[in-house]
Design an enzyme around this catalytic site. Structure first.
Site, PDB file in Angstrom:
ATOM      1  N   GLU A  27     -41.098  47.891   7.164  1.00  0.00           N
ATOM      2  CA  GLU A  27     -39.858  47.726   7.915  1.00  0.00           C
ATOM      3  C   GLU A  27     -39.072  49.040   7.874  1.00  0.00           C
ATOM      4  O   GLU A  27     -38.971  49.658   6.808  1.00  0.00           O
ATOM      5  CB  GLU A  27     -38.980  46.611   7.313  1.00  0.00           C
ATOM      6  CG  GLU A  27     -39.635  45.249   7.262  1.00  0.00           C
ATOM      7  CD  GLU A  27     -40.608  45.096   6.093  1.00  0.00           C
ATOM      8  OE1 GLU A  27     -41.641  44.413   6.253  1.00  0.00           O
ATOM      9  OE2 GLU A  27     -40.330  45.698   5.024  1.00  0.00           O
TER      10      GLU A  27
ATOM     11  N   ASP B 134     -55.243  39.983   8.966  1.00  0.00           N
ATOM     12  CA  ASP B 134     -54.259  39.212   9.719  1.00  0.00           C
ATOM     13  C   ASP B 134     -52.952  39.993   9.883  1.00  0.00           C
ATOM     14  O   ASP B 134     -52.465  40.622   8.942  1.00  0.00           O
ATOM     15  CB  ASP B 134     -53.991  37.896   8.969  1.00  0.00           C
ATOM     16  CG  ASP B 134     -53.009  37.003   9.673  1.00  0.00           C
ATOM     17  OD1 ASP B 134     -53.346  36.510  10.767  1.00  0.00           O
ATOM     18  OD2 ASP B 134     -51.893  36.802   9.144  1.00  0.00           O
TER      19      ASP B 134
ATOM     20  N   ASP C 257     -42.410  37.886   3.436  1.00  0.00           N
ATOM     21  CA  ASP C 257     -43.192  39.115   3.588  1.00  0.00           C
ATOM     22  C   ASP C 257     -43.251  39.886   2.281  1.00  0.00           C
ATOM     23  O   ASP C 257     -42.248  39.986   1.560  1.00  0.00           O
ATOM     24  CB  ASP C 257     -42.564  40.016   4.648  1.00  0.00           C
ATOM     25  CG  ASP C 257     -42.969  39.631   6.058  1.00  0.00           C
ATOM     26  OD1 ASP C 257     -43.300  38.458   6.272  1.00  0.00           O
ATOM     27  OD2 ASP C 257     -42.933  40.507   6.938  1.00  0.00           O
TER      28      ASP C 257
ATOM     29  N   GLU D 195     -56.299  42.331  13.452  1.00  0.00           N
ATOM     30  CA  GLU D 195     -55.569  41.447  14.358  1.00  0.00           C
ATOM     31  C   GLU D 195     -54.240  42.134  14.676  1.00  0.00           C
ATOM     32  O   GLU D 195     -53.281  42.022  13.929  1.00  0.00           O
ATOM     33  CB  GLU D 195     -55.317  40.072  13.734  1.00  0.00           C
ATOM     34  CG  GLU D 195     -54.770  39.094  14.751  1.00  0.00           C
ATOM     35  CD  GLU D 195     -53.667  38.182  14.217  1.00  0.00           C
ATOM     36  OE1 GLU D 195     -53.361  37.169  14.883  1.00  0.00           O
ATOM     37  OE2 GLU D 195     -53.085  38.471  13.157  1.00  0.00           O
TER      38      GLU D 195
ATOM     39  N   HIS E 200     -47.916  38.523   4.201  1.00  0.00           N
ATOM     40  CA  HIS E 200     -47.020  37.574   3.543  1.00  0.00           C
ATOM     41  C   HIS E 200     -47.800  36.656   2.606  1.00  0.00           C
ATOM     42  O   HIS E 200     -49.039  36.658   2.600  1.00  0.00           O
ATOM     43  CB  HIS E 200     -46.288  36.720   4.590  1.00  0.00           C
ATOM     44  CG  HIS E 200     -47.229  36.106   5.594  1.00  0.00           C
ATOM     45  ND1 HIS E 200     -47.491  36.677   6.811  1.00  0.00           N
ATOM     46  CD2 HIS E 200     -47.994  34.989   5.543  1.00  0.00           C
ATOM     47  CE1 HIS E 200     -48.365  35.944   7.477  1.00  0.00           C
ATOM     48  NE2 HIS E 200     -48.694  34.911   6.726  1.00  0.00           N
TER      49      HIS E 200
ATOM     50  N   HIS F 241     -58.459  30.072  17.032  1.00  0.00           N
ATOM     51  CA  HIS F 241     -57.763  28.998  16.331  1.00  0.00           C
ATOM     52  C   HIS F 241     -56.274  28.948  16.631  1.00  0.00           C
ATOM     53  O   HIS F 241     -55.603  27.981  16.302  1.00  0.00           O
ATOM     54  CB  HIS F 241     -57.953  29.165  14.823  1.00  0.00           C
ATOM     55  CG  HIS F 241     -57.368  30.447  14.307  1.00  0.00           C
ATOM     56  ND1 HIS F 241     -57.939  31.675  14.577  1.00  0.00           N
ATOM     57  CD2 HIS F 241     -56.266  30.698  13.562  1.00  0.00           C
ATOM     58  CE1 HIS F 241     -57.217  32.627  14.006  1.00  0.00           C
ATOM     59  NE2 HIS F 241     -56.201  32.065  13.395  1.00  0.00           N
ATOM     60  N   ASP F 242     -55.729  29.998  17.222  1.00  0.00           N
ATOM     61  CA  ASP F 242     -54.312  30.057  17.552  1.00  0.00           C
ATOM     62  C   ASP F 242     -54.078  29.632  18.996  1.00  0.00           C
ATOM     63  O   ASP F 242     -55.009  29.353  19.734  1.00  0.00           O
ATOM     64  CB  ASP F 242     -53.782  31.484  17.359  1.00  0.00           C
ATOM     65  CG  ASP F 242     -53.592  31.839  15.888  1.00  0.00           C
ATOM     66  OD1 ASP F 242     -53.328  30.918  15.087  1.00  0.00           O
ATOM     67  OD2 ASP F 242     -53.707  33.019  15.547  1.00  0.00           O
TER      68      ASP F 242
ATOM     69  N   LEU G   3     -46.496  45.311   8.407  1.00  0.00           N
ATOM     70  CA  LEU G   3     -46.408  45.460   6.949  1.00  0.00           C
ATOM     71  C   LEU G   3     -45.143  46.153   6.470  1.00  0.00           C
ATOM     72  O   LEU G   3     -44.630  45.828   5.402  1.00  0.00           O
ATOM     73  CB  LEU G   3     -47.629  46.230   6.423  1.00  0.00           C
ATOM     74  CG  LEU G   3     -49.012  45.617   6.658  1.00  0.00           C
ATOM     75  CD1 LEU G   3     -50.037  46.301   5.760  1.00  0.00           C
ATOM     76  CD2 LEU G   3     -49.027  44.122   6.455  1.00  0.00           C
TER      77      LEU G   3
END
Length: 551
Positions: free
Chosen positions: A211, A204, A174, A246, A107, A311-312, A209
């Site tokens: 749909e 990330d 996205d 990720e 995104h 970091h999350d 990616l």
């Protein structure tokens, strides 16, 4: 790019995650920057780091700490210039430190020029760079990821009278990867940064990616096909580059991102991370053994990235409801500590700053299969601030000294991008790099020693096979790591009480265990069970030497 004959360098490496804004401020504006980060490279080298992972540093409105990018080809002005970035990269490479960066593929920010153009009219050339719909009825099987803030994956665009698709925040539309123009543009972004010398990317949110109707819009074949294209491109044009996925998925899906050694070089072992804490809470080695058996083996040129925190929030998406309840009751007793389906806490506060547990967890993460990835500040047991919004409580300024602003910045305290930690248990005046560097018994110096020992055993611990051993006590986790002729025995007491374990090591009769930190030899292994007594939350790394090998 740092040249090295070892194409599998990432299998032996120690990684270190850094948000540029959080590390060191060189120009007194209260925000960390690339020149400041460059000044701290000697420290990073001193703790044994082989590769830095940078959080997003591109231009951004910073509604999601830089994961909402408004220009892929730029540096956020607060962090410096492209020349500052180049200098940082040059200096890191001079110290034999590699650098990978976050690549946010899924995104962009709603303030990105591409999206600004796309929402001008339905006929705009950039319209098809995003996913639009007249109704919210499409892709109903796709889960909502940020359940605390988002009610739908669709958001209404008043100007053009259609909904746009987003898997994360509504301000992060996205990209439409069915559009070949989008795919080619992302390849240009990758080439731009790799040509500047970057050593790779942490990619990330890779499962999302594409749909497709009737699916959950995750891990689709089209997604894997696109990443195989990316892998071919970087292998051909930038050999030695590493791609780290990720993909917060169950083991069966996460392992697929290695492909046939033609997709990602590495992937985060998300299934393992919460089960380490579950095993600790239950004093039971089974959760770790069970999940490791599901995640190994991996292809010979691939590897997991193993981690304790980042970091999350500590994500609990890939656990059962029972396991999630255990995690919340043990590690997030206050509702303020929770976020989405996770826990927004740093490592040390999660375990109440218990030095025994902290050493145990680090010893475990450096001994299990994969390359360890550490989060800035965890090497000094930094605290957090759960009263800061979103996940900002685990992204506070690095604590360098007892000086003003923890030595992070010479700015007025009111100017800091976030307040320094002043909680009594984690106050920067006593919990900082300078103080811990001076104290031989500090956690920082223990961490340096542990990393050093791990590096001396990087082949067996980084690439070796794993064999779990029966201990007669589920509170004790024991396994053998093997690589060629190297053998390493690793034993962990997950209990809050002293305990014992008996290992059947008869096939190594005559071999000598040597404690890896002190190099102190233990009694030779014989035909009888090998007996260990262990203090609470303790561990051993033992190098095994065969008969006649100086013993």
């Amino acid at each position: 790019m740092l040249e090295d004959e070892n194409r599998l360098w990432y299998r032996d490496a120690i990684f270190y995650e850094i948000p540029v804004r959080s590390y060191y401020d060189s120009n007194r504006d209260g925000i960390g920057d690339f020149l400041g980060l460059t000044q701290k490279l000697d420290y990073i080298k001193s703790i044994g780091i082989d590769c830095i992972w940078l959080l997003p540093f591109y231009k951004s409105p910073l509604k999601d700490d830089g994961y909402d990018i408004s220009d892929f080809y730029s540096i956020l002005p607060e962090y410096g210039t492209i020349e500052d970035f180049d200098l940082f990269l040059e200096e890191a490479h001079r110290r034999k430190i590699r650098v990978i960066a976050d690549l946010v593929l899924n995104h962009v920010s709603d303030q990105h020029p591409w999206f600004i153009e796309a929402r001008k009219s339905r006929n705009n050339p950039k319209r098809d760079w995003f996913v639009w719909s007249d109704t919210m009825d499409r892709y109903k099987d796709a889960r909502i990821i940020f359940i605390d803030t988002e009610r739908s994956n669709w958001t209404w665009d008043q100007n053009t009278g259609q909904y746009y698709w987003h898997r994360f925040y509504s301000h992060q539309p996205d990209l439409n990867y069915d559009n070949p123009e989008v795919r080619e543009e992302i390849k240009k972004v990758i080439r731009f940064w790799l040509s500047r010398g970057l050593d790779g990317f942490r990619c990330d949110a890779v499962p999302y990616l594409f749909e497709r109707e009737g699916t959950n819009c995750e891990n689709l074949p089209e997604t894997h096909a696109f990443f195989k294209e990316i892998r071919r491109m970087v292998d051909d044009e930038f050999p030695g580059t590493v791609l780290l996925a990720e993909a917060n998925q169950w083991p069966t899906e996460a392992k697929k991102y290695f492909g046939n050694e033609d997709e990602f070089h590495m992937a985060f072992n998300f299934p393992l991370m919460p089960r380490i804490f579950i095993a600790l809470a239950k004093e039971d080695s089974y959760p770790i053994q069970n999940i490791i058996k599901q995640t190994v083996p991996v292809p010979p040129t691939c590897d997991w990235g193993v981690f304790l925190r980042n970091h999350d929030e500590l994500t609990l998406e890939m656990v059962t409801d029972e396991e999630r309840d255990i995690m919340f009751s043990e590690y997030a007793k206050l509702p303020k500590m929770r976020l989405n389906l996770g826990i927004r806490r740093r490592l040390s506060p999660l375990v109440d700053a218990d030095r025994y547990i902290l050493e145990l967890l680090h010893g475990l993460i450096m001994a299990l299969p994969g390359s360890p990835i550490f989060y800035y500040g965890d090497e000094i047991n930094m605290g957090d601030n759960i009263f800061l919004g979103d996940r900002n409580g685990v992204r506070t300024p690095m604590q360098w000294s007892f000086d003003r602003n923890a030595g992070f910045s010479a700015a007025d305290p009111e100017m800091l991008y976030a307040p320094v930690i002043t909680n009594a248990n984690y106050h920067y005046e006593f919990l900082n790099v300078e103080a811990q560097s001076r104290l031989p018994s500090s956690f920082l110096n223990w961490f340096r020693k542990a990393v050093s020992v791990r590096k001396k055993n990087s082949l067996v611990l980084g690439r070796g096979d794993i064999e779990f051993l029966e201990t007669g006590n589920r509170k004790v986790l024991a396994f053998l790591r093997s690589y060629d002729s190297e053998k390493m025995l690793c034993i962990f007491n997950l209990s809050r009480d002293p305990t014992n374990a008996q290992l059947d090591l008869r096939k190594y009769a005559g071999w000598t265990p040597e404690e890896s930190f002190s190099r102190v030899p233990f009694p030779k292994i014989g035909e009888l069970p090998y007996f260990f007594t262990m203090p609470r939350h303790s561990f051993f790394w033992m190098n095994l030497s065969p008969p006649g090998d100086g013993n």
